[in-house]
Design a protein around this motif. Structure first.
Motif, short mmCIF file in Angstrom:
data_model
loop_
_atom_site.label_atom_id
_atom_site.label_comp_id
_atom_site.label_asym_id
_atom_site.label_seq_id
_atom_site.Cartn_x
_atom_site.Cartn_y
_atom_site.Cartn_z
N ILE A 1 0.84 -1.20 0.00
CA ILE A 1 0.00 0.00 0.00
C ILE A 1 0.88 1.25 0.00
N VAL A 2 1.91 1.26 0.83
CA VAL A 2 2.83 2.40 0.87
C VAL A 2 3.55 2.55 -0.47
N PHE A 3 3.92 1.44 -1.09
CA PHE A 3 4.59 1.47 -2.40
C PHE A 3 3.68 2.11 -3.45
N VAL A 4 2.42 1.70 -3.50
CA VAL A 4 1.48 2.26 -4.48
C VAL A 4 1.26 3.75 -4.22
N PHE A 5 1.14 4.13 -2.95
CA PHE A 5 0.97 5.54 -2.59
C PHE A 5 2.17 6.36 -3.08
N ALA A 6 3.39 5.90 -2.77
CA ALA A 6 4.60 6.61 -3.18
C ALA A 6 4.75 6.65 -4.69
N LEU A 7 4.36 5.59 -5.35
CA LEU A 7 4.42 5.53 -6.81
C LEU A 7 3.54 6.62 -7.42
N CYS A 8 2.35 6.81 -6.89
CA CYS A 8 1.44 7.81 -7.42
C CYS A 8 1.90 9.23 -7.09
N VAL A 9 2.49 9.43 -5.93
CA VAL A 9 3.08 10.74 -5.61
C VAL A 9 4.21 11.04 -6.59
N LEU A 10 5.03 10.06 -6.88
CA LEU A 10 6.14 10.22 -7.83
C LEU A 10 5.64 10.57 -9.23
N TYR B 1 1.61 3.47 -15.68
CA TYR B 1 1.08 2.15 -16.07
C TYR B 1 1.29 1.13 -14.96
N LEU B 2 2.39 1.23 -14.22
CA LEU B 2 2.62 0.33 -13.10
C LEU B 2 1.54 0.54 -12.03
N ALA B 3 1.20 1.81 -11.77
CA ALA B 3 0.12 2.10 -10.82
C ALA B 3 -1.21 1.53 -11.32
N MET B 4 -1.45 1.66 -12.63
CA MET B 4 -2.68 1.12 -13.21
C MET B 4 -2.72 -0.41 -13.06
N LEU B 5 -1.60 -1.06 -13.25
CA LEU B 5 -1.57 -2.52 -13.08
C LEU B 5 -1.81 -2.91 -11.63
N ALA B 6 -1.30 -2.12 -10.70
CA ALA B 6 -1.58 -2.39 -9.28
C ALA B 6 -3.07 -2.25 -9.00
N LEU B 7 -3.71 -1.27 -9.63
CA LEU B 7 -5.15 -1.09 -9.45
C LEU B 7 -5.95 -2.26 -10.00
N MET B 8 -5.38 -2.95 -10.96
CA MET B 8 -6.09 -4.10 -11.54
C MET B 8 -6.18 -5.28 -10.58
N SER B 9 -5.60 -5.16 -9.39
CA SER B 9 -5.80 -6.18 -8.37
C SER B 9 -7.21 -6.09 -7.78
N PHE B 10 -7.89 -4.97 -8.05
CA PHE B 10 -9.26 -4.71 -7.57
C PHE B 10 -9.35 -4.70 -6.05
N ASN B 11 -8.23 -4.43 -5.38
CA ASN B 11 -8.23 -4.34 -3.93
C ASN B 11 -8.60 -2.92 -3.53
N GLY B 12 -9.54 -2.79 -2.62
CA GLY B 12 -10.00 -1.47 -2.18
C GLY B 12 -8.89 -0.64 -1.54
N GLY B 13 -8.01 -1.27 -0.77
CA GLY B 13 -6.91 -0.55 -0.15
C GLY B 13 -5.93 0.01 -1.17
N VAL B 14 -5.66 -0.76 -2.21
CA VAL B 14 -4.77 -0.30 -3.28
C VAL B 14 -5.41 0.87 -4.01
N PHE B 15 -6.70 0.80 -4.25
CA PHE B 15 -7.41 1.89 -4.91
C PHE B 15 -7.32 3.17 -4.09
N LEU B 16 -7.59 3.06 -2.79
CA LEU B 16 -7.53 4.25 -1.93
C LEU B 16 -6.11 4.80 -1.84
N ALA B 17 -5.10 3.92 -1.81
CA ALA B 17 -3.71 4.37 -1.77
C ALA B 17 -3.34 5.11 -3.05
N ALA B 18 -3.80 4.63 -4.20
CA ALA B 18 -3.48 5.28 -5.47
C ALA B 18 -4.16 6.65 -5.57
#
Length: 157
Positions: free
Chosen positions: A57-66, A101-118
């Motif tokens: 979750i922290v990785f996805v959050f940081a990825l989107c900030v970047l 695109y990496l963030a988009m692929l993480a979102l394709m996990s359909f996990n609610g926590g990943v979505f909120l982190a992104a």
């Protein structure tokens, strides 16, 4: 009609043929779900441990900030033009798009926590680098005022 009941099929000359070897496939979620049992980006990651899920979750959050930082930053001197500057801008654009695109692929996990982190990562990144909340909003929203707003054009859907 094979009548054997064990998955075998009748072959030639009265012999039987065993069923083909099938790999056990996991089903992928196709709707949002909540929980720490998710696969994000790589097979088996983050696994079943809650700490690894929190790290994902922290990785996805940081990825989107970047991604937001790359979208709104001034990395190059605006006066410099030419082939080298164009190549550098193209490389930064490729990096930005690859991370998006990496963030988009993480979102394709359909996990609610990943979505909120992104979404939170993009919101925090925009707040920090483009909203003007920390100064100089005229450079962000008025690129025609003599300065470019960012090195790269803004992403659009």
């Amino acid at each position: 009609m094979d009548g054997m009941g064990d998955g075998r099929t009748p072959g030639m000359n009265g012999t039987t043929v065993p069923p083909p070897h099938r790999h056990k496939m996991k089903m992928m979620h196709m709707t949002f779900f909540w929980g720490t049992q998710a696969e994000i980006l790589f097979s088996g990651w983050p696994g079943t441990r809650t700490r690894m899920y929190a790290l994902a979750i922290v990785f996805v959050f940081a990825l989107c900030v970047l991604v937001e930082w790359l979208s709104h930053s001034r990395l190059f001197i605006p006066a410099k033009a030419g082939f080298a500057a164009g190549v550098l801008r193209s490389l930064v654009h490729a990096l930005r798009m690859g991370l998006a695109y990496l963030a988009m692929l993480a979102l394709m996990s359909f996990n609610g926590g990943v979505f909120l982190a992104a979404v939170s990562g993009h919101a925090v990144g925009f707040l920090a680098f483009a909203s003007g909340a920390f100064g100089k909003p005229e450079e962000v929203y008025r690129p025609d005022a003599g300065k470019a707003a960012a090195d790269l054009p803004l992403m659009s859907c």
